[in-house]
Scaffold this motif. Structure first.
Motif, mmCIF file in Angstrom:
data_model
loop_
_atom_site.group_PDB
_atom_site.id
_atom_site.type_symbol
_atom_site.label_atom_id
_atom_site.label_comp_id
_atom_site.label_asym_id
_atom_site.label_seq_id
_atom_site.Cartn_x
_atom_site.Cartn_y
_atom_site.Cartn_z
ATOM 1 N N ASN B 241 0.913 -1.119 0.055
ATOM 2 C CA ASN B 241 -0.042 0.026 -0.056
ATOM 3 C C ASN B 241 0.745 1.326 0.022
ATOM 4 O OD1 ASN B 241 -1.846 1.901 0.204
ATOM 5 N ND2 ASN B 241 -2.504 1.267 2.566
ATOM 6 N N VAL B 242 1.224 1.824 -1.190
ATOM 7 C CA VAL B 242 1.962 3.115 -1.224
ATOM 8 C C VAL B 242 1.241 4.218 -1.687
ATOM 9 C CG1 VAL B 242 3.933 1.521 -1.759
ATOM 10 C CG2 VAL B 242 2.538 2.459 -3.803
ATOM 11 N N GLU B 243 -0.170 3.989 -1.451
ATOM 12 C CA GLU B 243 -0.971 5.261 -1.796
ATOM 13 C C GLU B 243 -0.337 6.642 -1.459
ATOM 14 O OE1 GLU B 243 -2.743 3.227 -4.139
ATOM 15 O OE2 GLU B 243 -3.555 5.268 -4.050
ATOM 16 N N LEU B 244 -0.021 6.682 -0.037
ATOM 17 C CA LEU B 244 0.404 7.952 0.510
ATOM 18 C C LEU B 244 1.649 8.551 -0.252
ATOM 19 C CD1 LEU B 244 0.088 7.433 4.376
ATOM 20 C CD2 LEU B 244 -1.330 8.968 2.649
ATOM 21 N N ALA B 245 2.499 7.838 -0.928
ATOM 22 C CA ALA B 245 3.805 8.192 -1.588
ATOM 23 C C ALA B 245 3.438 8.812 -3.096
ATOM 24 C CB ALA B 245 4.499 6.843 -1.786
ATOM 25 N N ARG B 246 2.002 8.641 -3.404
ATOM 26 C CA ARG B 246 1.799 9.168 -4.616
ATOM 27 C C ARG B 246 2.037 10.859 -4.447
ATOM 28 N NH1 ARG B 246 -3.634 7.973 -7.080
ATOM 29 N NH2 ARG B 246 -4.226 6.289 -5.745
ATOM 30 N N GLY B 247 2.610 11.320 -5.685
ATOM 31 C CA GLY B 247 2.720 12.313 -5.739
ATOM 32 C C GLY B 247 3.867 13.217 -4.813
ATOM 33 N N THR B 248 4.605 12.392 -4.063
ATOM 34 C CA THR B 248 5.721 12.814 -3.366
ATOM 35 C C THR B 248 7.106 12.462 -3.850
ATOM 36 O OG1 THR B 248 5.873 10.894 -2.067
ATOM 37 C CG2 THR B 248 4.100 12.439 -1.154
ATOM 38 N N THR B 249 8.206 12.843 -3.234
ATOM 39 C CA THR B 249 9.350 12.532 -3.760
ATOM 40 C C THR B 249 9.982 11.035 -3.343
ATOM 41 O OG1 THR B 249 10.439 13.656 -1.897
ATOM 42 C CG2 THR B 249 10.213 14.906 -4.022
ATOM 43 N N LEU B 250 8.981 10.295 -2.654
ATOM 44 C CA LEU B 250 9.145 9.066 -2.012
ATOM 45 C C LEU B 250 9.612 8.030 -3.094
ATOM 46 C CD1 LEU B 250 7.022 8.487 1.112
ATOM 47 C CD2 LEU B 250 9.486 8.449 0.965
ATOM 48 N N ALA B 251 10.910 7.354 -3.142
ATOM 49 C CA ALA B 251 11.035 6.291 -4.267
ATOM 50 C C ALA B 251 10.100 5.060 -4.092
ATOM 51 C CB ALA B 251 12.528 6.049 -4.003
ATOM 52 N N VAL B 252 9.512 4.728 -5.171
ATOM 53 C CA VAL B 252 8.548 3.650 -5.014
ATOM 54 C C VAL B 252 8.800 2.681 -6.149
ATOM 55 C CG1 VAL B 252 6.352 2.901 -5.122
ATOM 56 C CG2 VAL B 252 6.646 5.092 -4.081
ATOM 57 N N GLY B 253 9.089 1.509 -5.746
ATOM 58 C CA GLY B 253 9.019 0.391 -6.748
ATOM 59 C C GLY B 253 7.707 -0.385 -6.872
ATOM 60 N N ARG B 254 7.662 -1.437 -6.392
ATOM 61 C CA ARG B 254 6.625 -2.262 -6.074
ATOM 62 C C ARG B 254 5.938 -1.603 -4.705
ATOM 63 N NH1 ARG B 254 7.491 -8.394 -5.181
ATOM 64 N NH2 ARG B 254 9.655 -7.859 -5.198
ATOM 65 N N GLY B 255 6.927 -1.535 -3.738
ATOM 66 C CA GLY B 255 6.697 -0.945 -2.358
ATOM 67 C C GLY B 255 7.534 0.307 -2.353
ATOM 68 N N LEU B 256 7.436 0.586 -0.992
ATOM 69 C CA LEU B 256 8.294 1.917 -0.783
ATOM 70 C C LEU B 256 9.901 1.508 -0.666
ATOM 71 C CD1 LEU B 256 6.097 3.257 2.113
ATOM 72 C CD2 LEU B 256 6.278 4.320 -0.306
ATOM 73 N N LEU B 257 10.748 1.730 -1.404
ATOM 74 C CA LEU B 257 11.967 1.470 -1.525
ATOM 75 C C LEU B 257 12.860 2.031 -0.182
ATOM 76 C CD1 LEU B 257 12.548 2.196 -5.349
ATOM 77 C CD2 LEU B 257 12.165 -0.250 -4.247
ATOM 78 N N VAL B 258 13.366 1.039 0.171
ATOM 79 C CA VAL B 258 14.130 1.263 1.334
ATOM 80 C C VAL B 258 15.568 0.516 1.388
ATOM 81 C CG1 VAL B 258 11.994 1.545 3.236
ATOM 82 C CG2 VAL B 258 13.162 -0.769 2.807
ATOM 83 N N ASP B 259 16.442 0.973 2.315
ATOM 84 C CA ASP B 259 18.107 0.379 2.430
ATOM 85 C C ASP B 259 17.762 -0.897 3.340
ATOM 86 O OD1 ASP B 259 19.416 3.036 3.956
ATOM 87 O OD2 ASP B 259 18.221 1.488 4.758
ATOM 88 N N ARG B 260 18.718 -1.378 3.888
ATOM 89 C CA ARG B 260 18.898 -2.615 4.816
ATOM 90 C C ARG B 260 18.469 -2.059 6.178
ATOM 91 N NH1 ARG B 260 22.694 -6.419 1.851
ATOM 92 N NH2 ARG B 260 21.438 -8.119 2.735
ATOM 93 N N SER B 261 18.650 -0.671 6.258
ATOM 94 C CA SER B 261 18.201 -0.087 7.909
ATOM 95 C C SER B 261 16.734 0.457 7.608
ATOM 96 C CB SER B 261 19.267 0.767 8.171
ATOM 97 O OG SER B 261 20.453 0.468 8.522
#
Lengths: 449, 431
Positions: B241-261
């Motif tokens: 569920n990445v709806e909140l990221a739409r229209g923001t600068t958050l990097a999204v693939g299938r999900g919200l992209l995060v590093d190992r931390s």
């Protein structure tokens, strides 16, 4: 500048206010198959026969009368249980337990609670009102004990019948679980054989009525000087045997068996209180209070009762007199009759099946102390598989929050656990196992909360 | 320092509790539109079937949140204002954050089927869906469930408990064979059919047809069949569920992209649980959509938010489920089809009202995976065997160490061990 998103959900469910948990009303009525109908017809006829005899029909007091009453009704009910569980999908089905009135403190539960409590009150203190009912079981009493039935025989008869027929229900409900089947068979056996038939047969042989599966402090007068002396002086040696048996049971067998198996060897495999709780009481197990507050109260009351019976017994031996006699009589009334009997069983549909066991029984207190300190018994949890569904806590009849341990990966060692094994049976992820083997190194909890 | 967590599922609450544990003076707020308190989502089916009440689904007593001084805000987040570092809500004043964790979970997949928006058609994910299902089944007699996996079989069971006739459409050739190897899948397929469900394999949904009242009245399958029904369950998987990221600068693939931390590309913004997609240099990205990984990720991101160093280590995979009355457990790597260099051992037998089975996967002389159907294995034992690269001979010689069935249950080692040893010998001599 991002545009505002529409509200994501079309349902905003305030579960706290609406008491969310009943997305549906009561289930649609299920249609019965032929086997169920036949069984219920037999049950109905048995009840009818009972009512008609209580009203004064002439077959009352005869063997045909006796058998065509409650035993026939019990047969019908047993057959119904068999048929209805077979008609349902396999597995332990708790469908609609949280919605049906009988299992969720609704109309039928309340009425049943009042009736049961009332019946116990009448039985203990106004037995003359039960003369007609008692007379119905005369044939059986005469056959077993050589004497006509009294109120206590009627009570034993009803109790044993209940444990047996609801034992059938339990066996059907848990039919795929060998532990449950063995445990159910065990309690039915001990109730029927040792708590009903044997004492009556002994009575018929003019011997003392021995209850081999009840000892001090549950049978609170077992170590009173009056009982001990009476038994010791009974000619024939059986009385002496009972005194020794009782002492060995309380002071030797109990610690040893509890060390190996935990208190379950008694509380959910042998004891008649447990027997009724696990059979007739199974439908009410989810009513036990799981709160921390209840846990605190239970520890105070159960150890309080233990202290009371220990003090009473000690005083009777060491300082017999007015005080000790008053204590003994009071204990017999308030704890032995009111708490253990009237509240213990009468409150099944309201507070669950183990109110006496959890809050009062001094035997349970001793067993619990042993279980928590020296016993090898524990319930192990299976690593990280728990997903906190709550089935274990919900269906624990002793009000233990099993989930709190399981979700941390922590072993469950609780004084009140009677080892019924239902938590492990209803767990949908195979997280729990009752263990008595040599203790392995404990696995540290995987999370802190 | 104000830490705000969006989503009170297992990832979000584990993180919130971890932050509180490590930072006693910080402010911690849990925001959710779905419910005030955290509850066990896997248990929704039991709530629906009336096994438990809603309050029984809560892993923690309500008083805990106050004791832990974690503020619970019941509100839907409508917008993520990254520049202003605040959340805009459907109701009430915006919430400003110093550190933000997005733990927004999943949404049921929708693939643009005609009619998928009709009343009577729904997914199964949250409490709202459950309430909707309660309404939809009233007076209903026939249902179609689209998607043959775990949620599909659970929904089928739920509908069946209300007396509905259920048709299950699964695009796979055998039930859940995108996860289960053939023997396990065949066992489950037999089980589903024996339970009275009308299972249509290699069949997908084409469209949902409306009736005169504007509600769903039938579905048309990919085979051109028309199935009358008034309830349609869409259980063809979930996506983050990445709806909140739409229209923001958050990097999204299938999900919200995060590093190992579990940090996103935006400073002080983190993501964990179903909604997160772990970027791992040199390996494939990872989306983990089960309970225990939510817990693990929540614990890790909580520590990171609180200022500790932590890298999420998935560890040896495990999972469990219950398909009707059959328990399923898996440890390690058991892919649906054999991989090069793998030896696969399988044992099954009829038991009780169905069948049970055990699979061992062996690779390079070590056991790398277990599947158990209808019998319980000890997690920590299987995990240790895989970690220590135990040989199949060792595992079979010590199989009773992994026994976790209740006492008095029939023991199967005497049958399993010779059967699997024989299979090992066969593969050896064939090699």
């Amino acid at each position: 500048m991002s545009r505002p998103l529409p509200v994501v959900a079309t349902f905003v469910v305030d579960e706290e206010r609406a008491g969310f948990g009943a997305p549906l009303e009561a289930p649609p009525p299920r249609s019965l198959d032929a086997a169920e109908r036949a069984a219920l017809a037999i049950f109905g006829l048995g009840c009818l026969s009972l009512v008609v005899q209580l009203a004064g029909a002439s077959i009352a007091g005869t063997w045909p009368g006796l058998l065509s009453g409650l035993p026939l009704a019990a047969l019908g009910l047993g057959l119904y249980f068999r048929a209805s569980f077979r008609a349902a999908p396999p597995g332990i089905r708790h469908d609609d337990v949280a919605r049906r009135g009988i299992s969720s403190r609704g109309v039928t539960a309340w009425v049943l609670g009042v009736v049961l409590t009332g019946f116990y009150t009448v039985l203990y203190w106004f037995p003359s009102h039960l003369e007609r009912a008692t007379a119905l079981v005369d044939p059986l009493a005469l056959a077993l004990s050589g004497r006509p039935a009294d109120g206590w025989f009627l009570y034993g008869f009803l109790y044993t019948l209940a444990v047996s027929v609801f034992g059938v229900r339990a066996a059907m409900k848990y039919r795929h679980n060998r532990y449950q089947l063995a445990r159910t068979a065990s309690v039915v056996f001990f109730q029927l054989g040792f708590a009903f038939l044997l004492p009556q047969l002994l009575k018929g042989l003019r011997r003392p009525e021995l209850y081999l599966t009840y000892f001090w402090p549950l049978k609170y007068d077992a170590l009173f000087p009056s009982s001990v002396k009476a038994l010791w002086q009974t000619p024939g040696g059986l009385g002496m045997f009972m005194v020794v048996w009782g002492a060995v049971a309380t002071f030797v067998a109990t610690p040893v068996l509890t060390y190996f198996y935990g208190k379950r060897w008694y509380c959910s495999w042998v004891c008649g209180c447990g027997g009724l709780a696990e059979t007739a009481g199974d439908a009410f197990r989810q009513l036990s209070n799981k709160s921390d507050r209840a846990w605190t109260i239970e520890r105070w009351t159960i150890h309080g009762v233990l202290v009371l019976i220990v003090v009473t017994t000690a005083l009777l031996w060491l300082a017999p007199g007015e005080l000790s006699n008053t204590l003994a009589r009071s204990y017999g009334f308030w704890i032995g009759a009111l708490f253990s009997g009237v509240i213990g069983v009468g409150f099944y549909p309201l507070l669950g099946s183990r109110v006496w066991c959890r809050f009062g029984c001094p035997m349970a207190a001793i067993l619990g102390l042993l279980q928590r300190t020296v016993s090898r018994f524990r319930i192990t949890t299976n690593g990280g598989q728990c997903m906190s569904c709550g089935n274990c806590s919900t269906f624990c009849e002793m009000g233990i929050d099993v989930r709190a341990y399981a979700q941390r990966g922590e072993d469950i060692v609780r004084a009140s656990c009677v080892g019924c094994g239902v938590c492990a049976a209803v767990c949908p992820r195979g997280v729990l196992r009752l263990e008595s083997g040599p203790a392995k190194a404990p696995v540290p909890p995987v999370t802190l909360l | 320092m104000h830490v705000v967590v969006v989503g009170n599922g297992i990832a979000g609450v584990t993180a919130a509790l971890a932050v509180r544990r490590l930072q006693p003076t910080w402010q911690v707020t849990l925001v959710s539109g779905e419910s005030t308190h955290h509850y066990s989502r896997p248990a929704l089916m039991y709530l629906f079937m009336g096994h438990m009440r809603y309050q029984d689904l809560k892993p923690y007593p309500d008083a805990l949140w106050q004791e832990q001084r974690i503020t619970l805000r019941r509100a839907w987040v409508t917008r993520l204002d990254l520049e202003g570092r605040r959340l805009e809500l459907a109701e009430g004043a915006p919430i400003a954050w110093d550190r933000l964790l997005l733990a927004t979970g999943s949404r049921p997949n929708l693939f643009g089927w005609p009619g998928q928006e009709l009343p009577g058609v729904q997914g199964l994910y949250d409490l709202g869906d459950l309430a909707r299902l309660g309404e939809n089944v009233r007076g209903a007699t026939r249902a179609v469930v689209v998607g043959g996996g775990l949620i599909g079989i659970e929904l089928a069971e739920m509908l069946h408990s209300r007396g509905l006739h259920v048709t299950l459409l699964a695009r796979e050739r055998s039930y859940w064979d995108n996860v289960l190897p053939p023997e396990e899948s065949a066992l489950v397929t037999r089980l589903v059919r024996a339970a009275g469900f009308d299972l249509r394999l290699e069949t997908e949904l084409k469209e949902v047809v409306a009736g005169p009242d504007g509600r769903a009245a039938a579905v048309v399958t990919s085979r051109g069949e028309r199935l009358d029904c008034s309830v349609v369950g869409l259980t063809a998987g979930v996506r983050p569920n990445v709806e909140l990221a739409r229209g923001t600068t958050l990097a999204v693939g299938r999900g919200l992209l995060v590093d190992r931390s579990l940090r996103t590309n935006v400073p002080d913004v983190f993501a964990a649980g179903d909604c997160a997609e772990l970027v791992r240099p040199g390996e494939r990205n990872l989306v983990q959509q089960v309970w225990y990984t939510g817990k693990q990720q929540g614990e890790c991101v909580g520590r990171v938010i609180a200022g500790e160093a932590c890298e999420h280590e998935p560890g040896i995979w495990f999972n469990s489920a219950k398909l009707l009355d059959l328990e399923y457990q898996t440890y390690g790597t058991v892919l649906p089809s054999p991989q090069p260099g793998e030896t696969r051992l399988w044992w099954e037998r009829p038991d009780g009202h169905g069948e049970i089975g055990l699979r061992l996967v062996v690779r390079d002389g070590a056991v790398t995976g277990f599947n158990a159907l209808g019998l319980r294995l000890r997690h920590r034992v299987c995990e240790r065997w895989i970690q220590e690269r135990a040989s199949p001979l060792h595992v079979l010689a010590h199989l009773e160490d992994a026994h976790f069935d209740p006492e008095l249950f029939r023991r199967h080692e005497a049958e399993i061990v010779p059967t699997l040893l024989a299979q090992l010998d066969l593969t050896r001599s064939a090699a």
